[in-house]
Design an enzyme around this catalytic site. Structure first.
Site, short mmCIF file in Angstrom:
data_model
loop_
_atom_site.label_atom_id
_atom_site.label_comp_id
_atom_site.label_asym_id
_atom_site.label_seq_id
_atom_site.Cartn_x
_atom_site.Cartn_y
_atom_site.Cartn_z
N GLU A 56 10.00 1.89 10.26
CA GLU A 56 10.99 2.94 9.96
C GLU A 56 10.28 4.27 10.13
O GLU A 56 9.48 4.65 9.27
CB GLU A 56 11.51 2.79 8.53
CG GLU A 56 12.26 1.50 8.27
CD GLU A 56 13.60 1.44 8.99
OE1 GLU A 56 14.01 2.43 9.62
OE2 GLU A 56 14.22 0.37 8.93
N CYS A 105 13.54 11.64 6.50
CA CYS A 105 13.56 11.16 7.88
C CYS A 105 14.95 11.26 8.47
O CYS A 105 15.10 11.38 9.68
CB CYS A 105 13.08 9.71 7.91
SG CYS A 105 13.99 8.66 6.78
N LYS A 147 0.87 -1.18 0.00
CA LYS A 147 0.00 0.00 0.00
C LYS A 147 0.90 1.23 0.00
O LYS A 147 1.41 1.67 1.02
CB LYS A 147 -0.91 0.05 1.22
CG LYS A 147 -2.00 1.10 1.02
CD LYS A 147 -2.38 1.87 2.27
CE LYS A 147 -1.60 3.09 2.55
NZ LYS A 147 -1.73 4.22 1.62
N GLU A 151 9.77 16.62 14.71
CA GLU A 151 10.22 16.45 13.33
C GLU A 151 9.39 17.40 12.46
O GLU A 151 8.17 17.28 12.39
CB GLU A 151 9.99 15.01 12.89
CG GLU A 151 10.49 14.76 11.49
CD GLU A 151 10.20 13.35 11.01
OE1 GLU A 151 9.04 12.92 11.11
OE2 GLU A 151 11.13 12.69 10.53
P1 NAD Z 1 2.28 8.78 7.35
O1 NAD Z 1 2.60 8.01 8.58
O2 NAD Z 1 1.23 9.79 7.41
O3 NAD Z 1 1.88 7.81 6.16
C1 NAD Z 1 2.71 6.76 5.74
C2 NAD Z 1 1.85 5.66 5.12
O4 NAD Z 1 1.01 5.11 6.13
C3 NAD Z 1 0.93 6.16 4.01
O5 NAD Z 1 0.87 5.18 3.00
C4 NAD Z 1 -0.41 6.28 4.72
O6 NAD Z 1 -1.51 6.17 3.86
C5 NAD Z 1 -0.33 5.10 5.68
N1 NAD Z 1 -1.22 5.18 6.85
C6 NAD Z 1 -1.77 6.30 7.42
N2 NAD Z 1 -2.55 5.96 8.45
C7 NAD Z 1 -2.50 4.61 8.56
C8 NAD Z 1 -3.10 3.67 9.46
N3 NAD Z 1 -3.90 4.04 10.45
N4 NAD Z 1 -2.82 2.36 9.28
C9 NAD Z 1 -1.99 1.95 8.31
N5 NAD Z 1 -1.41 2.80 7.42
C10 NAD Z 1 -1.65 4.11 7.55
O7 NAD Z 1 3.67 9.42 6.88
P2 NAD Z 1 3.91 10.37 5.64
O8 NAD Z 1 3.40 11.73 5.99
O9 NAD Z 1 3.45 9.73 4.40
O10 NAD Z 1 5.52 10.40 5.60
C11 NAD Z 1 6.28 11.25 6.41
C12 NAD Z 1 6.80 10.51 7.63
O11 NAD Z 1 7.51 9.34 7.24
C13 NAD Z 1 7.79 11.32 8.45
O12 NAD Z 1 7.49 11.22 9.82
C14 NAD Z 1 9.13 10.66 8.16
O13 NAD Z 1 10.09 10.80 9.14
C15 NAD Z 1 8.73 9.25 7.95
N6 NAD Z 1 9.76 8.57 7.15
C16 NAD Z 1 10.57 7.65 7.77
C17 NAD Z 1 11.57 7.03 7.05
C18 NAD Z 1 12.47 6.00 7.67
O14 NAD Z 1 13.04 5.21 6.94
N7 NAD Z 1 12.64 5.96 8.98
C19 NAD Z 1 11.73 7.34 5.70
C20 NAD Z 1 10.89 8.28 5.12
C21 NAD Z 1 9.90 8.87 5.85
#
Ligand code: NAD
Length: 471
Positions: free
Chosen positions: A244, A278, A169, A378
């Protein structure tokens, strides 16, 4: 207008049961450029069932067969790198050089997984026990918008290497990139059902994956808040997880650092991926004795950093991905000012010469205290905080005083001293003096930056379960 009205289930592009249409934007112009039809719980369950059927045969493939498949996947993505690069610029707003790097990175994930697999032993003898490393079953892969192709391919590579199958997804905001990646992966000709890709909302498709009893593991990249929700939902069925999550990484400038090298290192690590990374080094720890000199060097260097049209070759920072993300970053800049931090560069509003898009001025605050909100949260945009420190002990203490532990950076003239400081930082990765990234090294975070590691042998073993047979 691009219309994406199919999801990928059981080896075929199919019209989803879900009917919601979701707008896709070009963040450089803030205009709608397409629509994606989102899948729902029914589509998710259909995809999980297909992956479950495929697992029976795929889990029995040999190491050599999987290496061949990984090579085919790499070639298939490589054939579409120009299209992926273009989609990344259009839909995400990454500057050109970054977008090209992102496409190449996606290819590299399959090549690296194949290399890891070549030397990996699935069977070991431990005393009288024959221990085999078994694939887990159906894995749910949930990815964010800030590196769509890279995260889909990186996670899928390890699923294929391990002999599991999956339902992916991706972020609903990256559907144009996902479509190209899916077409490329389809062209590689893997057995039907080994990977399925369902566009959809997190609280619909993501939540179904996180709770479904036939999902053995969830590998998630995204925010810490969503990571918590996935962990809770998976507890009922004891799902394995790789999470992650976010970061607030320190960049320690030691007092013997050469600023001519350290300043580009600081701005490169802080503003990478337009600050939407991130691993961004966002807390810049600077010795009090050299603070004024460092501030002057940053002010000069930042004047040359262009935030603007991602298609112009000299652009270093592209737009934020969405209005919501732009508002969030602006909110933090206002918060920094209200908290009493000193604005060294940038500030609220759009950079000169940009108009409608979600552009942000590269912003640096100084005289920040580590307990201020801008030093703790963040921000996920090009906003950096300079935090003065007295001596190395205090620098290490401040660096570790965070809920996160994903990444860290150290700049210093004496490598032995820099390494001694790096050894005391609680983070999954530490980079000294802009050393090149080792892609096969474990990647992941301590504390609330997540659970588990990706890449290389550690990443592969996160998809395997040991089984011991005696007698
Ligand atoms: P997000 O957590 O809002 O969304 C990430 C994914 O999770 C999306 O596909 C979203 O649709 C899905 N999602 C949302 N709610 C959910 C739920 N209740 N159950 C299951 N899936 C759900 O994050 P974002 O805004 O898309 O990305 C930014 C964040 O990602 C930042 O906090 C960043 O630090 C983190 N990030 C971490 C890494 C890493 O490797 N550690 C890398 C890139 C980004």
């Amino acid at each position: 207008m691009k219309i994406i009205d199919q999801v990928y289930i059981d080896g075929a592009f199919v019209t989803p049961h879900g009917t919601e249409l979701f707008d896709l934007y070009n963040p450089a112009t803030a205009t709608v450029i397409g629509q994606v039809r989102l899948g729902d719980e029914t589509d998710t369950r259909t995809a999980i069932a297909a992956a479950k059927r495929a697992f029976a045969d795929f889990s029995r493939t040999s190491k050599e067969e999987r290496i061949a498949l990984l090579d085919r996947l790499a070639d298939a993505i490589e054939a579409r790198t120009a299209d992926i690069t273009e989609a990344v610029i259009e839909e995400y707003g990454a500057p050109m050089s970054r977008a090209a790097w992102m496409a190449d990175y996606a290819v590299g994930t399959f090549r690296l997984a194949a290399k890891t697999l070549e030397s990996y032993e699935f069977i070991r003898q431990i005393g009288t026990a024959r221990v085999t490393m078994e694939p887990l079953g159906v894995v749910g892969l949930i990815t964010p918008w800030n590196s769509d192709a890279g995260f889909i391919c990186g996670k899928l590579a390890m699923v294929v290497a391990s002999g599991s199958t999956c339902v992916i997804k991706p972020s609903e905001m990256s559907a144009i990139q996902t479509q190209i990646v899916t077409e490329a992966l389809h062209a590689a000709g893997l057995p039907a059902g080994v990977f399925n890709i369902v566009n959809g909302r997190g609280e619909v498709v993501g939540a179904e994956i996180s709770a479904h009893r036939d999902i053995a593991k969830v590998s998630f990249t995204g925010s810490t808040a969503t990571g918590r929700a996935i962990l809770r939902a998976g507890a009922e069925t004891m799902k394995r997880v790789t999470l992650e999550l976010g970061g607030k990484s320190p960049m320690i400038i030691l007092d013997d650092a050469d600023f001519a090298a350290a300043v580009p290192f600081v701005l490169g690590a802080g503003f990478m991926n337009s600050g939407q990374a991130c691993v961004a080094g966002t807390r810049i720890l600077v010795p009090e004795s050299r603070l004024a000199e460092f501030e002057a060097a940053i002010r000069t260097a930042i004047a040359r950093i262009k935030s603007g049209n991602p298609r112009e070759a000299d652009t270093a920072i592209g737009p934020m991905v969405s209005q919501r993300q732009w508002d969030r970053v602006q909110g933090y800049i206002a918060k920094g000012l209200a908290e009493g931090a000193t604005l060294l560069a940038g500030g609220e509003g759009r950079p000169d010469g940009t108009a409608d898009g979600w552009f942000v001025k590269p912003t640096v605050f100084t005289n920040v205290r580590n307990d201020m909100v801008i030093a703790r949260d963040e921000i996920f945009g090009p906003v950096l905080s300079i935090i003065p420190y007295r001596d190395d002990e205090q620098a290490i203490e401040i660096a570790n005083d965070t809920d996160y532990g994903l990444h860290a950076y150290v700049a210093g003239g004496d490598e032995t001293r820099a390494r001694a400081v790096a050894d005391r930082i609680v983070a999954g990765r530490v980079i000294i003096n802009a050393a090149p990234m080792e892609m096969n090294a474990p990647f992941g975070g301590f504390k609330q930056s997540g659970i588990g590691r990706e890449n290389g042998v550690f990443g592969l073993e996160a998809y395997l379960e040991p089984k011991a047979v005696m007698g």
